[in-house]
Design a protein around this motif. Sequence first.
Motif, short mmCIF file in Angstrom:
data_model
loop_
_atom_site.label_atom_id
_atom_site.label_comp_id
_atom_site.label_asym_id
_atom_site.label_seq_id
_atom_site.Cartn_x
_atom_site.Cartn_y
_atom_site.Cartn_z
N LYS A 1 0.81 -1.22 0.00
CA LYS A 1 0.00 0.00 0.00
C LYS A 1 0.85 1.27 0.00
O LYS A 1 0.32 2.37 -0.15
N MET A 2 2.16 1.13 0.20
CA MET A 2 3.03 2.31 0.28
C MET A 2 2.96 3.18 -0.98
O MET A 2 3.22 4.37 -0.92
N GLN A 3 2.60 2.58 -2.11
CA GLN A 3 2.53 3.35 -3.36
C GLN A 3 1.59 4.54 -3.24
O GLN A 3 1.84 5.59 -3.84
N ASP A 4 0.53 4.40 -2.46
CA ASP A 4 -0.44 5.50 -2.31
C ASP A 4 -0.61 5.98 -0.87
O ASP A 4 -1.03 7.11 -0.65
N TRP A 5 -0.30 5.13 0.09
CA TRP A 5 -0.57 5.45 1.49
C TRP A 5 0.04 6.79 1.92
O TRP A 5 -0.63 7.61 2.56
N PHE A 6 1.29 7.01 1.59
CA PHE A 6 2.01 8.17 2.12
C PHE A 6 1.77 9.47 1.34
O PHE A 6 2.45 10.46 1.57
N ARG A 7 0.81 9.43 0.42
CA ARG A 7 0.37 10.68 -0.19
C ARG A 7 -1.15 10.87 -0.03
O ARG A 7 -1.73 11.76 -0.64
N THR A 8 -1.76 10.02 0.77
CA THR A 8 -3.19 10.13 1.04
C THR A 8 -3.42 11.12 2.17
O THR A 8 -2.87 10.98 3.27
N ASN A 9 -4.23 12.12 1.91
CA ASN A 9 -4.49 13.17 2.89
C ASN A 9 -5.51 12.70 3.92
O ASN A 9 -6.68 13.07 3.92
N LYS A 10 -5.04 11.85 4.82
CA LYS A 10 -5.89 11.28 5.86
C LYS A 10 -5.05 11.08 7.10
O LYS A 10 -4.00 10.45 7.06
N GLY A 11 -5.49 11.64 8.23
CA GLY A 11 -4.70 11.56 9.45
C GLY A 11 -3.33 12.17 9.22
O GLY A 11 -3.20 13.27 8.69
N ASN A 12 -2.29 11.43 9.60
CA ASN A 12 -0.90 11.88 9.37
C ASN A 12 -0.18 10.95 8.40
O ASN A 12 1.01 10.71 8.53
N GLN A 13 -0.93 10.42 7.43
CA GLN A 13 -0.33 9.51 6.46
C GLN A 13 0.58 10.24 5.47
O GLN A 13 1.67 9.77 5.17
N SER A 14 0.11 11.36 4.95
CA SER A 14 0.79 12.00 3.83
C SER A 14 2.12 12.65 4.23
O SER A 14 2.21 13.31 5.26
N ILE A 15 3.12 12.44 3.36
CA ILE A 15 4.40 13.13 3.55
C ILE A 15 4.57 14.25 2.52
O ILE A 15 5.57 14.96 2.54
N ILE A 16 3.58 14.41 1.65
CA ILE A 16 3.65 15.43 0.59
C ILE A 16 3.64 16.82 1.22
O ILE A 16 2.83 17.12 2.10
N GLY A 17 4.56 17.66 0.79
CA GLY A 17 4.65 19.02 1.30
C GLY A 17 5.47 19.15 2.56
O GLY A 17 5.69 20.26 3.05
N ARG A 18 5.96 18.04 3.07
CA ARG A 18 6.75 18.09 4.31
C ARG A 18 8.20 18.47 4.04
O ARG A 18 8.76 18.17 3.00
N THR A 19 8.78 19.13 5.03
CA THR A 19 10.22 19.40 5.04
C THR A 19 10.85 18.45 6.05
O THR A 19 10.40 18.37 7.20
N ILE A 20 11.85 17.73 5.65
CA ILE A 20 12.47 16.73 6.53
C ILE A 20 13.50 17.39 7.43
O ILE A 20 14.36 18.14 6.97
N THR A 21 13.41 17.10 8.71
CA THR A 21 14.37 17.64 9.67
C THR A 21 15.53 16.66 9.85
O THR A 21 15.54 15.58 9.27
N ALA A 22 16.48 17.05 10.68
CA ALA A 22 17.64 16.19 10.93
C ALA A 22 17.24 14.87 11.59
O ALA A 22 17.96 13.87 11.48
N ASP A 23 16.09 14.84 12.26
CA ASP A 23 15.62 13.60 12.88
C ASP A 23 15.01 12.65 11.86
O ASP A 23 14.81 11.48 12.14
N GLY A 24 14.69 13.17 10.70
CA GLY A 24 14.12 12.33 9.65
C GLY A 24 12.64 12.06 9.87
O GLY A 24 12.08 12.35 10.93
N LEU A 25 12.00 11.53 8.85
CA LEU A 25 10.61 11.11 8.96
C LEU A 25 10.56 9.76 9.67
O LEU A 25 11.32 8.85 9.34
N VAL B 1 22.19 17.02 4.54
CA VAL B 1 21.74 16.94 5.92
C VAL B 1 21.51 15.48 6.27
O VAL B 1 20.81 14.76 5.56
N ASP B 2 22.11 15.01 7.34
CA ASP B 2 22.01 13.61 7.72
C ASP B 2 20.67 13.36 8.40
O ASP B 2 20.56 13.39 9.63
N ALA B 3 19.64 13.12 7.61
CA ALA B 3 18.31 12.86 8.16
C ALA B 3 18.23 11.42 8.63
O ALA B 3 18.26 10.48 7.85
#
Length: 211
Positions: free
Chosen positions: A132-156, A192-194
């Motif tokens: 399901k990863m093909q669509d899960w992480f761009r689905t705008n539901k809860g905190n699934q989507s990573i689209i539009g995110r900026t990654i910090t040094a701690d990483g996703l 940046v070492d995320a």
Amino acid sequence: MEKLKSTLPNMLLSLTGVCVIAGAILAGVNAMTKEPIAQSKAATLEAAIKAVTPEFDNKPSEESYMAAVSDGDSVRIYPAKKGNEWVGAAVESYSKNGFGGEIKVIVGFDKEGKIVNYSVLQHAETPGLGAKMQDWFRTNKGNQSIIGRTITADGLKVKKDGGDVDAITAATISSRAFLEAVNRAYSALTGVDAKGAATSKSSKEGGNNNE
């Protein structure tokens, strides 16, 4: 015409002739299909880059380069430009810690380092679960989507590891591996070492069958 006798030398001669002819045919077929196959692969790559990056007018595949990541490996980066201005990039990345083995992705970033989109290029995860990863992480539901995110040094990271990304239901290992691949892409692009958490196969939770 006299028929050749069934002797060992004659059999070897016949087999040699067959092998030579077959080799010539295969070489000819390879020569004819090599260029179309290469063009098809190039077109597929170009389409994948377009799907994950801001609009561009250059040829990212011709300007691509390799960039190192913190574990000593490297990944390929495809710069996206418009009017000679850098507008973002697509990064081919991977994780070897998927439930079914290696996961390969291409992740697109804008010029500010935000995730534009992604595509899963290869995986062997369980259908209906990690797949399901093909669509899960761009689905705008809860905190699934990573689209539009900026990654910090701690990483996703998934919530189970102290992050804020909703893992795929019953597929935490696949989710961790996917996010590891995305973090690796960002690290290569920005330097940046995320550090996103990824779980090796030896640490699958509780010995159960869930991913």
